[in-house]
Design an enzyme around this catalytic site. Structure first.
Site, PDB file in Angstrom:
ATOM      1  N   MET A   1       0.840  -1.187   0.000  1.00 50.29           N
ATOM      2  CA  MET A   1       0.000   0.000   0.000  1.00 50.29           C
ATOM      3  C   MET A   1       0.875   1.236   0.000  1.00 50.29           C
ATOM      4  O   MET A   1       1.997   1.215   0.491  1.00 50.29           O
ATOM      5  CB  MET A   1      -0.901   0.002   1.234  1.00 50.29           C
ATOM      6  N   LEU A 401       3.536  -6.772   3.818  1.00 53.79           N
ATOM      7  CA  LEU A 401       4.984  -6.579   3.687  1.00 53.79           C
ATOM      8  C   LEU A 401       5.369  -6.630   2.217  1.00 53.79           C
ATOM      9  O   LEU A 401       5.304  -7.689   1.586  1.00 53.79           O
ATOM     10  CB  LEU A 401       5.731  -7.661   4.473  1.00 53.79           C
ATOM     11  N   GLU A 402       5.767  -5.513   1.663  1.00 53.11           N
ATOM     12  CA  GLU A 402       6.057  -5.420   0.241  1.00 53.11           C
ATOM     13  C   GLU A 402       7.548  -5.472  -0.059  1.00 53.11           C
ATOM     14  O   GLU A 402       7.965  -5.309  -1.207  1.00 53.11           O
ATOM     15  CB  GLU A 402       5.445  -4.134  -0.320  1.00 53.11           C
ATOM     16  N   ASN A 403       8.359  -5.689   0.967  1.00 52.57           N
ATOM     17  CA  ASN A 403       9.805  -5.745   0.756  1.00 52.57           C
ATOM     18  C   ASN A 403      10.374  -7.109   1.137  1.00 52.57           C
ATOM     19  O   ASN A 403      11.508  -7.225   1.571  1.00 52.57           O
ATOM     20  CB  ASN A 403      10.482  -4.640   1.574  1.00 52.57           C
ATOM     21  N   GLN A 460      -3.208  -7.104  -4.309  1.00 49.33           N
ATOM     22  CA  GLN A 460      -3.246  -5.773  -4.914  1.00 49.33           C
ATOM     23  C   GLN A 460      -3.170  -5.913  -6.444  1.00 49.33           C
ATOM     24  O   GLN A 460      -2.100  -6.174  -6.981  1.00 49.33           O
ATOM     25  CB  GLN A 460      -2.069  -4.936  -4.411  1.00 49.33           C
TER      26      GLN A 460
END
Length: 576
Positions: A1, A401-403, A460
């Protein structure tokens, strides 16, 4: 996000899709030729060796190193073949078997995954083959052949197809007269399992794991001396237990020869029931999730009380990392939210819950730096999130968690959290599209690992560019096909329909790319649940229990006059 509007994390990857949809296979009957032996005699044997791949690739040769053995999925035993086509290699795996001249043989194999072919060459008469364009579950391919007057060996093979997903094969049968090579020996009763250990517990369940036993094809779990459940792997979760109660467990190994002696007994105790007055769960069958921003990035600033009633799950964005690896805290941005106080925030959480809504804490986001990659950090994560649940009354946690995410330790963390918070815990996830292209991805593995306690995965469907759908075709974001064909991967890859939601931006300003109008979201929901309003992609079946939709964010929705929630909310709640 995204904390800031318009940023983009455009990434593409050529990841193998999951191909779904079983197809009918051709079953050729055994040939009846005057003077030839039939394939139904009692003396017939399976002349294929290592037919279930229990001894790795022994007796098999796979082109270009394309083959390996895996422990999941398997049709029988503990192993199966996985072969992956690449470039001009179709992942052909062969074995030469000894046969008798002038004899009939039945050839079969169980297959799963991408395109899969089964055949025999060098028969001395007519070579045969059969195939399926892919199956999400085990499907049996069958055919037959007759050997020539001087044929003493035949090559049997499996292979996939160029540019398609990996295929799995197991339990190959070449049944007919013994050609002098014999058959695999009959299995013996396996040994007793060792290493039985109690894992995560809830108020009504206890997870168990143990070491694999050579030659075992399954395991039986006993609770207080009585059979409780079975498993084909080395773990199981015993459910239907009473809260805060001790149980004794043992496990045995089984195969076609019989059952082993039971293992040593271990004791496990279920968690205590959630204290009265704690958060409760009321996620409806079809739910709308919205992220609420604890910061001001140009979108409408809101209190939780401002979030429209169309939202069933409100994800507070975001928890903050601490100096302790894995641990998180929450700091309400009172200054950025026009003086919104912690006391008002906590009161608004209770008011939303009294109205039947769920308020959860989201961990991660575009700029999140929480890392759960060790036992210590998993413990810190579970302990710190549980502390936030106790302090603010959150109903659960969202993983965004996008990393990077480590499935082993995030699974441990979430199971530990579940054992602390009880069965009412809401767990949601918001992976990027690349994270859910394959069941081998860390996010997908985590979702499947916690399937018994997972509420919903709201992937997403934006900021991603083009991606593969479950039919192997490439789809561009911003279309109904992008939503439906990518959702199909999760739906056919192991998640329950109730655990799948469609995550989209609330407005063009809510994401760098991938915005779709609410009408497109509703069309995708109808396509997946009813089979109507589809684009060029139409799933092979419908999923009426699909959970619903998610948006980033309630604030960007408010900036656009709540157009998204006013259109998508009633549509979700009206699904079958």
């Amino acid at each position: 996000m995204e904390r800031s509007a318009g940023s983009s994390r455009h990434r593409r990857s050529r990841v193998r899709p999951l191909l779904g949809g079983a197809v009918a296979v051709v079953a050729a009957g055994a040939l009846a030729v005057t003077g030839l032996a039939t394939s139904a005699q009692a003396a017939d044997v399976n002349v294929a060796k290592n037919a279930g791949f229990e001894s790795g690739l022994a007796n098999w040769t796979c082109s270009g190193g394309s083959g390996t053995t895996v422990s999941s999925p398997v049709h029988g035993g503990t192993s199966a073949l996985k072969a992956t086509p690449a470039g001009q290699d179709n992942a052909k795996c062969t074995q030469t078997v000894a046969v008798k001249p002038n004899s009939s043989y039945a050839l079969s194999s169980w297959v799963q995954g991408g395109y899969a072919y089964l055949g025999a060459s060098g028969t001395g008469t007519t070579d045969v083959s059969t195939w399926t364009p892919g199956s999400s579950s085990w499907t049996q391919l069958r055919t037959s052949f007759t050997t020539g007057p001087s044929t003493t060996s035949v090559t049997v093979y499996t292979h996939g197809w160029y540019g398609q997903a990996a295929y799995f094969a197991d339990d190959v049968q070449v049944t007919g007269p013994d050609g002098g090579g014999g058959t695999d020996p009959e299995p013996s009763v396996p040994g007793s399992p060792a290493g039985l250990t109690v894992g995560a517990t809830t108020t009504s369940s206890i997870a168990l794991s143990w070491n694999a036993v050579s030659g075992a094809t399954g395991y039986t779990v006993y609770r207080n001396g009585t059979k409780a459940t079975t498993s084909t792997g080395t773990s199981a979760t015993v459910t239907g237990l009473a809260a805060d109660t001790a149980y004794q467990f043992a496990v045995s190994a089984t195969n076609s020869a019989g059952e082993s002696v039971k293992s040593a007994t271990v004791s496990g105790r279920t968690a205590k029931a959630t204290e009265p007055g704690g958060p409760t769960t009321s996620v409806p069958k079809h739910a709308v999730t919205g992220y609420w921003q604890n910061f001001n990035n140009g979108a409408t600033v809101q209190k939780l009380s401002d979030v429209p009633a169309n939202y069933d799950i409100i994800a507070v964005s975001f928890a903050d990392a601490t100096a302790t690896p894995g641990a998180v805290t929450f700091n309400l941005d009172s200054a950025g939210l026009n003086g919104y106080t912690v006391a008002q925030f906590k009161a608004d959480i209770k008011a939303k819950q009294a109205a039947g809504k769920n308020v959860i804490i989201s961990v991660g986001g575009e700029k999140g730096s929480v890392a759960v990659n060790s036992d210590a950090s998993a413990t810190a994560f579970a302990d710190s999130v549980y502390a936030l649940i106790q302090e603010y009354g959150f109903n659960g946690v969202d993983i965004d968690l996008e990393n990077g995410l480590n499935s082993t330790y995030m699974t441990k963390a979430l199971r530990s959290l579940s054992s602390k918070a009880g069965s009412g815990l809401v767990i949601t996830m918001a992976p990027q599209t690349i994270d859910m292209q394959s069941t081998s991805g860390e996010y997908f593995k985590t979702a499947l690992n916690i399937k018994d306690i997972l509420t919903v995965v709201n992937m997403q469907y934006y900021n991603s560019g083009s991606m593969l759908g479950c039919d192997g075709k490439v789809y561009s974001q911003g279309s109904v096909d992008f939503l439906t064909a990518l959702a199909c991967i999760q739906l056919e890859g192991g998640l329950a329909p109730s655990q799948v939601g469609l995550g989209v931006p609330a407005s063009t300003r809510g994401a760098g790319s991938g915005y779709v109008a609410p009408s497109v979201v509703n069309a995708a929901l109808d396509c997946l649940t009813k089979g109507t309003s589809c684009g060029s992609f139409k799933p092979s079946r419908t999923y009426p229990a699909l959970r619903g939709a998610m948006t980033w964010s309630t604030n960007w929705d408010a900036t656009a006059g709540n157009a998204w929630s006013n259109a998508v909310g009633p549509h979700v709640h009206g699904l079958p």
